[in-house]
Design a protein around this motif. Structure first.
Motif, PDB file in Angstrom:
ATOM      1  N   THR A 113       0.823  -1.211   0.000  1.00 42.10           N
ATOM      2  CA  THR A 113       0.000   0.000   0.000  1.00 42.10           C
ATOM      3  C   THR A 113       0.855   1.257   0.000  1.00 42.10           C
ATOM      4  N   ALA A 148      -7.423   1.874  -0.026  1.00 40.97           N
ATOM      5  CA  ALA A 148      -6.106   1.224   0.007  1.00 40.97           C
ATOM      6  C   ALA A 148      -5.227   1.881   1.064  1.00 40.97           C
ATOM      7  N   TYR A 151      -6.391   0.809   4.547  1.00 48.48           N
ATOM      8  CA  TYR A 151      -5.867  -0.474   5.038  1.00 48.48           C
ATOM      9  C   TYR A 151      -4.448  -0.329   5.562  1.00 48.48           C
ATOM     10  N   ARG A 152      -3.678   0.561   4.960  1.00 46.37           N
ATOM     11  CA  ARG A 152      -2.325   0.789   5.468  1.00 46.37           C
ATOM     12  C   ARG A 152      -2.367   1.221   6.928  1.00 46.37           C
ATOM     13  N   GLN A 178      -6.859  -4.766  -0.931  1.00 46.44           N
ATOM     14  CA  GLN A 178      -6.799  -4.071   0.363  1.00 46.44           C
ATOM     15  C   GLN A 178      -8.205  -3.849   0.926  1.00 46.44           C
ATOM     16  N   LYS A 235      -9.331  -7.001   2.500  1.00 46.89           N
ATOM     17  CA  LYS A 235      -8.698  -7.225   3.804  1.00 46.89           C
ATOM     18  C   LYS A 235      -9.409  -6.431   4.900  1.00 46.89           C
TER      19      LYS A 235
END
Length: 331
Positions: A156, A185, A188-189, A235, A238
């Motif tokens: 990411t 995205a 998610y990081r 992502q 997830k």
């Protein structure tokens, strides 16, 4: 070789008009090289963004032959080869090859190939794409991560904010509240970052309505056009898994949709549509308003003989159940 470039020329609040430019180019010339040649040698009024010319800054993202890409990354040879495959299916083979260049989608045009990215940046801010304040308040020393913890952020972290995924996002096109694949995205990081202390609040926020992860239509376009292989859809998936692990079926319709679908497939090998509507929309008869909303559809299906009065499990139910359970255990 001679190539015709058809460029979308457009002013703000007006429709595009395609203008053709004939260039003598080499197969290794990038699309950005060709745009520079047009601007410097044929038409100085052509507007487009550029900066690094090395696939780092993301400034030169635009639609090249119908898909969003970086003009500094794509070259004439590879683009014509891709077009040749498409043309072979359509039985079209123009004498002089043509390359069409247009602005990114899902954003208003300022001029020609330059778009207003205000919504793109605004939606990024809505996911709070930075480590929480509590995570930054570490006295007298750095907040250290192990190599393993840092490696989880590599994919990411490669995002260059070019806007290609946002441009191709079907969900964003039909739902102006959806924040977009680029934002999720980055979201998610933050969820994966060991220094962040707001994971639970973040997941609550990312799960709200259809502006977050449940607004994604899973069309895969964002993954297919990303020049840095960030895989935004992966992502988003997830984040969904993190939410599903923490949430019950009664928490929202979006969560019920995912959990009920898996449960029904495990039970019968495919979806029992009767149970699906009752459990997801009607929340197991708890949501009367939801049940009433699908009643007209059910009646129309019943009148036309399309309502399944019975349900027969598929022959491969046991195999399907075993596959799902194996995946769940591996996760």
């Amino acid at each position: 070789m001679e190539v015709i470039f058809k460029i979308a020329r457009q002013q703000e609040h007006s429709g595009p008009v395609f203008q053709s430019y004939v260039l003598q180019v080499e197969s290794g010339n990038t699309i950005l090289d060709c745009l520079n040649q047009i601007k410097w040698e044929q038409d100085g009024t052509l507007a487009f963004r550029k900066n690094c010319r090395n696939t780092i800054c993301g400034s030169c993202a635009m639609r090249i032959n119908g898909r969003s890409a970086l003009a500094c990354k794509e070259n004439v040879g590879s683009e014509l080869a891709r077009l040749a495959k498409i043309s072979s299916f359509a039985n079209q083979s123009p004498t002089t090859p043509e390359i069409t260049v247009a602005p990114l989608g899902n954003m208003p045009v300022i001029k020609d190939l330059v778009v207003d990215m205000s919504s793109f940046w605004h939606n990024l801010q809505t996911v709070a794409p930075y480590v929480s304040t509590a995570g930054r308040q570490v006295p007298e020393r750095e907040f250290l991560q192990t190599p393993q913890e840092r490696s989880l952020l590599d994919q990411t972290g490669n995002c260059i904010m070019c806007g290609a995924c946002y441009s191709e996002c079907n969900a964003r096109e039909v739902n102006p509240d959806f924040v977009g694949p680029h934002a999720l995205a980055k979201a998610y990081r933050m969820v994966e970052d060991s220094r962040d202390s707001n994971t639970e609040k973040r997941l609550e926020h990312y799960s709200e309505g259809t502006q977050g992860v449940w607004g994604c239509t899973r069309c895969f376009y964002c993954d297919s056009v990303c020049p840095m292989e960030v895989a935004p859809l992966e992502q988003i998936t997830k984040i969904k898994q993190e939410i599903l692990e923490r949430k019950d079926k009664n928490d929202s319709r979006s969560i019920r949709h995912r959990k009920v679908l898996v449960d029904l497939v495990k039970q019968g090998g495919w979806i029992d549509e009767r149970q699906f509507g009752i459990q997801v929309v009607g929340n197991y008869f708890r949501d009367l308003q939801g049940l009433l909303s699908i009643a007209p559809l059910g009646l129309r299906m019943l009148v036309r003989g399309k309502f399944p009065l019975s349900f027969e499990p598929s022959e491969g139910t046991q195999q399907v159940r075993s596959l799902i359970e194996s995946v769940e255990k591996s996760d």
